[in-house]
Design a protein around this motif. Structure first.
Motif, PDB file in Angstrom:
ATOM      1  N   ILE A  73       0.838  -1.205   0.000  1.00 34.57           N
ATOM      2  CA  ILE A  73       0.000   0.000   0.000  1.00 34.57           C
ATOM      3  C   ILE A  73       0.870   1.251   0.000  1.00 34.57           C
ATOM      4  O   ILE A  73       0.598   2.214  -0.723  1.00 34.57           O
ATOM      5  CB  ILE A  73      -0.963  -0.020   1.209  1.00 34.57           C
ATOM      6  CG1 ILE A  73      -1.989  -1.143   1.036  1.00 34.57           C
ATOM      7  CG2 ILE A  73      -1.663   1.317   1.374  1.00 34.57           C
ATOM      8  CD1 ILE A  73      -2.840  -1.394   2.263  1.00 34.57           C
ATOM      9  N   ALA A  74       1.947   1.226   0.792  1.00 41.10           N
ATOM     10  CA  ALA A  74       2.851   2.378   0.849  1.00 41.10           C
ATOM     11  C   ALA A  74       3.497   2.631  -0.508  1.00 41.10           C
ATOM     12  O   ALA A  74       3.573   3.781  -0.964  1.00 41.10           O
ATOM     13  CB  ALA A  74       3.910   2.150   1.910  1.00 41.10           C
ATOM     14  N   PHE A  75       3.969   1.563  -1.168  1.00 41.87           N
ATOM     15  CA  PHE A  75       4.584   1.736  -2.486  1.00 41.87           C
ATOM     16  C   PHE A  75       3.562   2.206  -3.521  1.00 41.87           C
ATOM     17  O   PHE A  75       3.873   3.026  -4.384  1.00 41.87           O
ATOM     18  CB  PHE A  75       5.255   0.437  -2.956  1.00 41.87           C
ATOM     19  CG  PHE A  75       6.571   0.184  -2.293  1.00 41.87           C
ATOM     20  CD1 PHE A  75       7.605   1.094  -2.383  1.00 41.87           C
ATOM     21  CD2 PHE A  75       6.780  -0.980  -1.572  1.00 41.87           C
ATOM     22  CE1 PHE A  75       8.818   0.875  -1.771  1.00 41.87           C
ATOM     23  CE2 PHE A  75       7.986  -1.220  -0.957  1.00 41.87           C
ATOM     24  CZ  PHE A  75       9.009  -0.289  -1.048  1.00 41.87           C
ATOM     25  N   PHE A  76       2.341   1.694  -3.432  1.00 45.91           N
ATOM     26  CA  PHE A  76       1.294   2.116  -4.358  1.00 45.91           C
ATOM     27  C   PHE A  76       0.991   3.607  -4.188  1.00 45.91           C
ATOM     28  O   PHE A  76       0.907   4.347  -5.171  1.00 45.91           O
ATOM     29  CB  PHE A  76       0.033   1.276  -4.137  1.00 45.91           C
ATOM     30  CG  PHE A  76      -1.117   1.704  -5.003  1.00 45.91           C
ATOM     31  CD1 PHE A  76      -1.126   1.440  -6.364  1.00 45.91           C
ATOM     32  CD2 PHE A  76      -2.189   2.405  -4.458  1.00 45.91           C
ATOM     33  CE1 PHE A  76      -2.175   1.841  -7.171  1.00 45.91           C
ATOM     34  CE2 PHE A  76      -3.247   2.810  -5.252  1.00 45.91           C
ATOM     35  CZ  PHE A  76      -3.242   2.529  -6.610  1.00 45.91           C
ATOM     36  N   LEU A  77       0.842   4.058  -2.949  1.00 44.01           N
ATOM     37  CA  LEU A  77       0.579   5.483  -2.699  1.00 44.01           C
ATOM     38  C   LEU A  77       1.757   6.347  -3.130  1.00 44.01           C
ATOM     39  O   LEU A  77       1.572   7.425  -3.701  1.00 44.01           O
ATOM     40  CB  LEU A  77       0.248   5.713  -1.223  1.00 44.01           C
ATOM     41  CG  LEU A  77      -1.097   5.170  -0.756  1.00 44.01           C
ATOM     42  CD1 LEU A  77      -1.252   5.352   0.740  1.00 44.01           C
ATOM     43  CD2 LEU A  77      -2.240   5.847  -1.491  1.00 44.01           C
ATOM     44  N   TYR A  93       5.495  14.530 -17.371  1.00 42.68           N
ATOM     45  CA  TYR A  93       6.787  14.676 -18.041  1.00 42.68           C
ATOM     46  C   TYR A  93       7.331  13.312 -18.462  1.00 42.68           C
ATOM     47  O   TYR A  93       7.848  13.152 -19.576  1.00 42.68           O
ATOM     48  CB  TYR A  93       7.789  15.381 -17.125  1.00 42.68           C
ATOM     49  CG  TYR A  93       9.138  15.567 -17.758  1.00 42.68           C
ATOM     50  CD1 TYR A  93       9.329  16.521 -18.748  1.00 42.68           C
ATOM     51  CD2 TYR A  93      10.218  14.776 -17.388  1.00 42.68           C
ATOM     52  CE1 TYR A  93      10.574  16.692 -19.347  1.00 42.68           C
ATOM     53  CE2 TYR A  93      11.453  14.937 -17.975  1.00 42.68           C
ATOM     54  CZ  TYR A  93      11.624  15.896 -18.964  1.00 42.68           C
ATOM     55  OH  TYR A  93      12.847  16.047 -19.555  1.00 42.68           O
ATOM     56  N   VAL A  94       7.194  12.310 -17.610  1.00 44.08           N
ATOM     57  CA  VAL A  94       7.678  10.966 -17.932  1.00 44.08           C
ATOM     58  C   VAL A  94       6.903  10.409 -19.121  1.00 44.08           C
ATOM     59  O   VAL A  94       7.496   9.854 -20.048  1.00 44.08           O
ATOM     60  CB  VAL A  94       7.555  10.043 -16.698  1.00 44.08           C
ATOM     61  CG1 VAL A  94       7.859   8.606 -17.059  1.00 44.08           C
ATOM     62  CG2 VAL A  94       8.476  10.520 -15.588  1.00 44.08           C
ATOM     63  N   ILE A  95       5.590  10.564 -19.109  1.00 48.15           N
ATOM     64  CA  ILE A  95       4.764  10.088 -20.226  1.00 48.15           C
ATOM     65  C   ILE A  95       5.124  10.827 -21.507  1.00 48.15           C
ATOM     66  O   ILE A  95       5.212  10.228 -22.590  1.00 48.15           O
ATOM     67  CB  ILE A  95       3.268  10.229 -19.883  1.00 48.15           C
ATOM     68  CG1 ILE A  95       2.912   9.245 -18.778  1.00 48.15           C
ATOM     69  CG2 ILE A  95       2.400   9.994 -21.110  1.00 48.15           C
ATOM     70  CD1 ILE A  95       1.541   9.434 -18.191  1.00 48.15           C
ATOM     71  N   PHE A  96       5.362  12.149 -21.411  1.00 48.54           N
ATOM     72  CA  PHE A  96       5.779  12.939 -22.568  1.00 48.54           C
ATOM     73  C   PHE A  96       7.083  12.400 -23.145  1.00 48.54           C
ATOM     74  O   PHE A  96       7.208  12.230 -24.363  1.00 48.54           O
ATOM     75  CB  PHE A  96       5.938  14.412 -22.161  1.00 48.54           C
ATOM     76  CG  PHE A  96       6.689  15.249 -23.148  1.00 48.54           C
ATOM     77  CD1 PHE A  96       6.108  15.633 -24.343  1.00 48.54           C
ATOM     78  CD2 PHE A  96       7.989  15.656 -22.887  1.00 48.54           C
ATOM     79  CE1 PHE A  96       6.801  16.410 -25.253  1.00 48.54           C
ATOM     80  CE2 PHE A  96       8.687  16.431 -23.785  1.00 48.54           C
ATOM     81  CZ  PHE A  96       8.091  16.814 -24.976  1.00 48.54           C
ATOM     82  N   ILE A 117       1.572   6.666  -6.849  1.00 48.64           N
ATOM     83  CA  ILE A 117       0.503   7.584  -7.262  1.00 48.64           C
ATOM     84  C   ILE A 117       0.927   9.035  -7.051  1.00 48.64           C
ATOM     85  O   ILE A 117       0.746   9.879  -7.934  1.00 48.64           O
ATOM     86  CB  ILE A 117      -0.803   7.283  -6.489  1.00 48.64           C
ATOM     87  CG1 ILE A 117      -1.339   5.907  -6.855  1.00 48.64           C
ATOM     88  CG2 ILE A 117      -1.844   8.349  -6.722  1.00 48.64           C
ATOM     89  CD1 ILE A 117      -1.753   5.754  -8.300  1.00 48.64           C
ATOM     90  N   PHE A 118       1.515   9.344  -5.895  1.00 54.03           N
ATOM     91  CA  PHE A 118       1.942  10.719  -5.627  1.00 54.03           C
ATOM     92  C   PHE A 118       3.068  11.139  -6.570  1.00 54.03           C
ATOM     93  O   PHE A 118       3.095  12.263  -7.052  1.00 54.03           O
ATOM     94  CB  PHE A 118       2.379  10.890  -4.175  1.00 54.03           C
ATOM     95  CG  PHE A 118       1.246  10.800  -3.199  1.00 54.03           C
ATOM     96  CD1 PHE A 118       0.044  11.445  -3.424  1.00 54.03           C
ATOM     97  CD2 PHE A 118       1.374  10.061  -2.047  1.00 54.03           C
ATOM     98  CE1 PHE A 118      -1.006  11.360  -2.536  1.00 54.03           C
ATOM     99  CE2 PHE A 118       0.329   9.972  -1.143  1.00 54.03           C
ATOM    100  CZ  PHE A 118      -0.861  10.622  -1.386  1.00 54.03           C
ATOM    101  N   THR A 119       3.999  10.244  -6.846  1.00 53.05           N
ATOM    102  CA  THR A 119       5.087  10.550  -7.780  1.00 53.05           C
ATOM    103  C   THR A 119       4.554  10.758  -9.181  1.00 53.05           C
ATOM    104  O   THR A 119       4.981  11.671  -9.887  1.00 53.05           O
ATOM    105  CB  THR A 119       6.127   9.408  -7.763  1.00 53.05           C
ATOM    106  OG1 THR A 119       6.558   9.192  -6.426  1.00 53.05           O
ATOM    107  CG2 THR A 119       7.330   9.752  -8.627  1.00 53.05           C
ATOM    108  N   LEU A 120       3.602   9.925  -9.588  1.00 54.90           N
ATOM    109  CA  LEU A 120       2.992  10.070 -10.904  1.00 54.90           C
ATOM    110  C   LEU A 120       2.260  11.407 -11.008  1.00 54.90           C
ATOM    111  O   LEU A 120       2.295  12.063 -12.044  1.00 54.90           O
ATOM    112  CB  LEU A 120       2.033   8.907 -11.163  1.00 54.90           C
ATOM    113  CG  LEU A 120       1.467   8.801 -12.574  1.00 54.90           C
ATOM    114  CD1 LEU A 120       2.582   8.487 -13.555  1.00 54.90           C
ATOM    115  CD2 LEU A 120       0.410   7.721 -12.635  1.00 54.90           C
TER     116      LEU A 120
END
Length: 175
Positions: free
Chosen positions: A5-9, A21-24, A12-15
């Motif tokens: 759960i911690a890694f998932f959150l 920018y990463v997707i670009f 999400i916050f990093t995304l």
């Protein structure tokens, strides 16, 4: 389970912070790879754009890398270069409209985010939503009103400073 759960959150916050920018960059890399494959397959002469560059207009080219440049707001990928003399070159290029559109869309999104950040519309929407859930107290319900509060105890008159005087004799020893 807690780590997942911690890694998932965290993901999400990093995304949310830098995901666009990463997707670009991923999309830009994909487009560049497709253009390189198209160049390797071969492009007909009628699909190429020829740009003549001399020493006078050489500074109008903005190079992204050794095979790609921007000229008058358009992106071009170099297929081959024809050298006429020491001061003049002809770049035979393919117009990179996909990458140009991608960059324009990314800049538009950035300006939109900046405008939203300046207007603080998201925070206003959040406050309005929270007011619907839990309305703010009215003026007469507020804890701090204009009424003067009188304390029940006066600290100034009952304060006694510490003293080193002995107020009573020491106890006597009983045997």
């Amino acid at each position: 389970m807690k780590n997942a759960i911690a890694f998932f959150l965290l993901f999400i916050f990093t995304l949310n912070l830098g995901g666009t920018y990463v997707i670009f960059k991923i999309q830009q890399h994909q487009i560049r790879r497709e253009i390189k494959q198209e160049i390797k397959k071969g492009i007909s002469q009628k699909d190429l754009t020829s740009i003549t560059v001399s020493t006078e207009n050489e500074n109008e080219l903005i190079w992204k890398d050794h095979e790609e440049f921007s000229y008058k707001g358009m992106m071009y990928d170099v297929v081959y270069v024809e050298i006429l003399n020491k001061t003049t070159k002809i770049y035979h290029c393919i117009s990179d409209t996909q990458e140009n559109n991608l960059i324009a869309q990314y800049q538009k999104d950035l300006q939109k985010k900046q405008k939203n950040k300046n207007n603080r519309t998201n925070s206003v929407k959040t406050v309005k939503f929270l007011q619907k859930i839990n309305p703010l107290p009215q003026k007469d319900e507020l804890a701090f009103s204009k009424k003067i509060q009188v304390s029940n105890f006066d600290y100034q008159n009952n304060y006694s400073p510490l003293s080193l005087e002995i107020s009573s004799p020491p106890p006597k020893q009983v045997l």
